[in-house]
Scaffold this motif. Structure first.
Motif, PDB file in Angstrom:
ATOM      1  N   SER A 166       0.777  -1.031  -0.229  1.00  0.00           N
ATOM      2  CA  SER A 166      -0.435  -0.245   0.105  1.00  0.00           C
ATOM      3  C   SER A 166       0.229   1.541   0.036  1.00  0.00           C
ATOM      4  CB  SER A 166      -0.287   0.032   0.944  1.00  0.00           C
ATOM      5  OG  SER A 166      -1.716   1.164   1.578  1.00  0.00           O
ATOM      6  N   LYS A 342      -3.633  -2.268  10.261  1.00  0.00           N
ATOM      7  CA  LYS A 342      -4.762  -2.009   9.279  1.00  0.00           C
ATOM      8  C   LYS A 342      -5.285  -0.878   8.658  1.00  0.00           C
ATOM      9  CE  LYS A 342      -7.533  -5.741  11.814  1.00  0.00           C
ATOM     10  NZ  LYS A 342      -8.548  -6.148  12.291  1.00  0.00           N
ATOM     11  N   SER A 343      -5.673  -0.693   7.566  1.00  0.00           N
ATOM     12  CA  SER A 343      -6.243   1.038   7.223  1.00  0.00           C
ATOM     13  C   SER A 343      -7.055   1.053   6.084  1.00  0.00           C
ATOM     14  CB  SER A 343      -4.904   1.546   5.961  1.00  0.00           C
ATOM     15  OG  SER A 343      -4.657   0.490   5.352  1.00  0.00           O
ATOM     16  N   TRP A 344      -7.871   1.890   6.793  1.00  0.00           N
ATOM     17  CA  TRP A 344      -9.291   2.010   5.653  1.00  0.00           C
ATOM     18  C   TRP A 344      -9.507   3.338   4.990  1.00  0.00           C
ATOM     19  CZ3 TRP A 344      -9.021  -0.075  10.410  1.00  0.00           C
ATOM     20  CH2 TRP A 344      -9.517  -0.800  11.305  1.00  0.00           C
ATOM     21  N   ASP A 345     -10.242   3.188   4.035  1.00  0.00           N
ATOM     22  CA  ASP A 345     -10.434   4.289   2.890  1.00  0.00           C
ATOM     23  C   ASP A 345     -10.546   5.459   3.890  1.00  0.00           C
ATOM     24  OD1 ASP A 345      -9.747   2.960   0.262  1.00  0.00           O
ATOM     25  OD2 ASP A 345     -12.210   2.507   0.412  1.00  0.00           O
ATOM     26  N   LYS A 356      -9.290  -1.920   4.530  1.00  0.00           N
ATOM     27  CA  LYS A 356      -9.121  -1.623   2.680  1.00  0.00           C
ATOM     28  C   LYS A 356      -7.358  -3.223   2.849  1.00  0.00           C
ATOM     29  CE  LYS A 356      -6.623   2.015   1.487  1.00  0.00           C
ATOM     30  NZ  LYS A 356      -6.544   2.845   1.020  1.00  0.00           N
ATOM     31  N   LYS A 357      -6.482  -2.608   3.449  1.00  0.00           N
ATOM     32  CA  LYS A 357      -5.339  -3.453   3.770  1.00  0.00           C
ATOM     33  C   LYS A 357      -5.026  -3.598   4.724  1.00  0.00           C
ATOM     34  CE  LYS A 357      -3.621  -2.300  -0.467  1.00  0.00           C
ATOM     35  NZ  LYS A 357      -3.897  -3.297  -1.808  1.00  0.00           N
TER      36      LYS A 357
END
Length: 424
Positions: A166, A342-345, A356-357
């Motif tokens: 990412s 963790k990542s979100w939009d 998202k990731k």
């Protein structure tokens, strides 16, 4: 007189002894053979005994500089800090002894690392000394042992691996800290104890200062770094991967937050919400948690604190003693940090949705209290010595901020700390 590269203060203590022995081993490696270093402590007799022990291990001691230094003697302390480029502080408890050493290092323009895990003392060190250290181009980096190098290095490793999948960095990182204790230490007879009493004395100081901790944090940082979405909140005890976890009692979560504040302010980097949990065998849940609650309240009385320090074996059921653990017990104790980022939009409002990731990494090693602590401390000092051009010029900085652009992770990998990607 030319300054030493490194000086180990408190070299004759249990942790100091482990630190010196690791440093002697490291000095045999070709890339570190030219590093000059010395040992310091308040007892010349004990320093000479340490040199004799090293000689019996066939270690060449003629180049090791010996300096007598009683921290309570300002002249001796200033002489010691003025003789080296980097001071490695193995004394303790830091809430009693740390402040004088830090101030002397700033006065003599000497970089500093220690093994403090006493979060109220670390907050005070930051509040009292950050501006002076920054102005003097002096790096003061506390908590460079088990607290909190594995978590800081693990976060650095996770961020670097996250870049592979990412362009963003994680929004949230959950760290699960697990100790695997040898079964023979379940009944701590003889040297099957877990920890030396010096660590216990530092813990007693933390219990004493804990009521001040929340006020200190609020005064130091009135606004939260990031707001935690309600969907991500955890109960005190929660289940994860089939085990019961609770908030990790070490300073790592606060120190990572302080690091994130620094990089967010200096480099306009999005801050990461870091949370840390731990688990131990269920047997210890009942053995540790109830007494610690009781000791927390009773530690407000000076007479009780003195009793805790005077009789560590009694108040810990033999798990902490003045003799400390045997080498066999130490080397059979393992630790693992499993970290999931963790990542979100950016437009997501509800974090119950899948991220998202997501990426999970693992950091692991052996003998967390002594070998790992000594190794992390020395590698941290060596990193300042070798890579100061990649680091901030000065200030009271937490490890994740101080070392984020260095080769710390790679150097830890060379010395029995393992890093691996678990899932992508």
């Amino acid at each position: 007189m030319e300054k030493l590269d490194l000086l180990v203060l408190g070299a004759t203590g249990f942790t100091g002894n482990s630190t010196v022995k690791f440093l002697t081993e490291l000095s045999e490696e070709p890339e570190y053979q030219n590093v000059t270093w010395g040992i310091a402590g308040r007892s010349e007799k004990k320093l000479q005994i340490l040199l004799k022990e090293l000689s019996e291990l066939k270690i060449r001691t003629s180049s090791i500089v010996v300096i007598k230094c009683d921290i309570n003697n300002q002249t001796e302390l200033r002489n010691a800090t003025g003789r080296t480029k980097i001071l490695i502080n193995c004394t303790g408890p830091h809430s009693i002894l740390g402040e004088a050493v830090i101030k002397s290092c700033i006065e003599t323009r000497t970089h500093y690392v220690d093994i403090s895990a006493e979060i109220p003392q670390i907050f005070n060190a930051f509040r009292n000394n950050h501006n002076a250290a920054e102005e003097g181009n002096v790096l003061i980096v506390p908590s460079c042992g088990l607290a909190s190098i594995p978590s800081a290095a693990g976060l650095m490793f996770l961020q670097n691996q996250f870049k592979v999948i990412s362009t963003d960095i994680p929004d949230v990182v959950d760290c699960y800290f697990r100790f695997d204790i040898p079964r023979r230490s379940y009944a701590p007879i003889g040297q099957h104890c877990l920890v030396h009493s010096g660590t216990w004395e530092s813990l007693v100081c933390v219990l004493q200062d804990l009521p001040k901790y929340l006020n200190l944090k609020k005064e130091t940082f009135p606004e939260p770094l990031v707001h935690e979405p309600i969907e991500l909140k955890r109960s005190f005890f929660h289940r994860h991967s089939g085990e019961v976890w609770f908030p990790y009692p070490g300073p790592d979560e606060d120190l990572i937050e302080m690091s994130q504040r620094y990089v967010s302010d200096k480099y306009e980097q999005k801050p990461i919400r870091f949370r840390s949990f731990c688990t131990v065998p269920k047997f210890y849940h009942f053995l540790i948690i109830p007494p610690m609650y009781m000791y927390y309240y009773l530690s407000r009385f000076e007479w009780f604190r003195k009793m805790l320090c005077k009789h560590p074996k009694v108040f810990t059921a033999g798990y902490m003693t003045r003799q400390g653990p045997s080498e066999v017990s130490r080397m059979n104790t393992k630790y693992t940090l499993t970290m999931t980022g963790k990542s979100w939009d950016s437009n997501v409002k509800n974090y119950e949705h899948d991220p998202k990731k997501s990426l999970t990494v693992k950091v692991s090693g052996t003998d967390p209290g002594y070998y790992t602590t000594a190794m992390c401390l020395i590698i941290s000092a060596m990193t300042i010595l070798r890579e100061s051009d990649k680091m901030p010029k000065g200030g009271v900085l937490m490890p994740a901020a101080a070392f984020q652009n260095t080769n710390l992770v790679e150097n830890l990998m060379k010395h029995k700390m393992e890093f691996e990607v678990v899932t992508k």
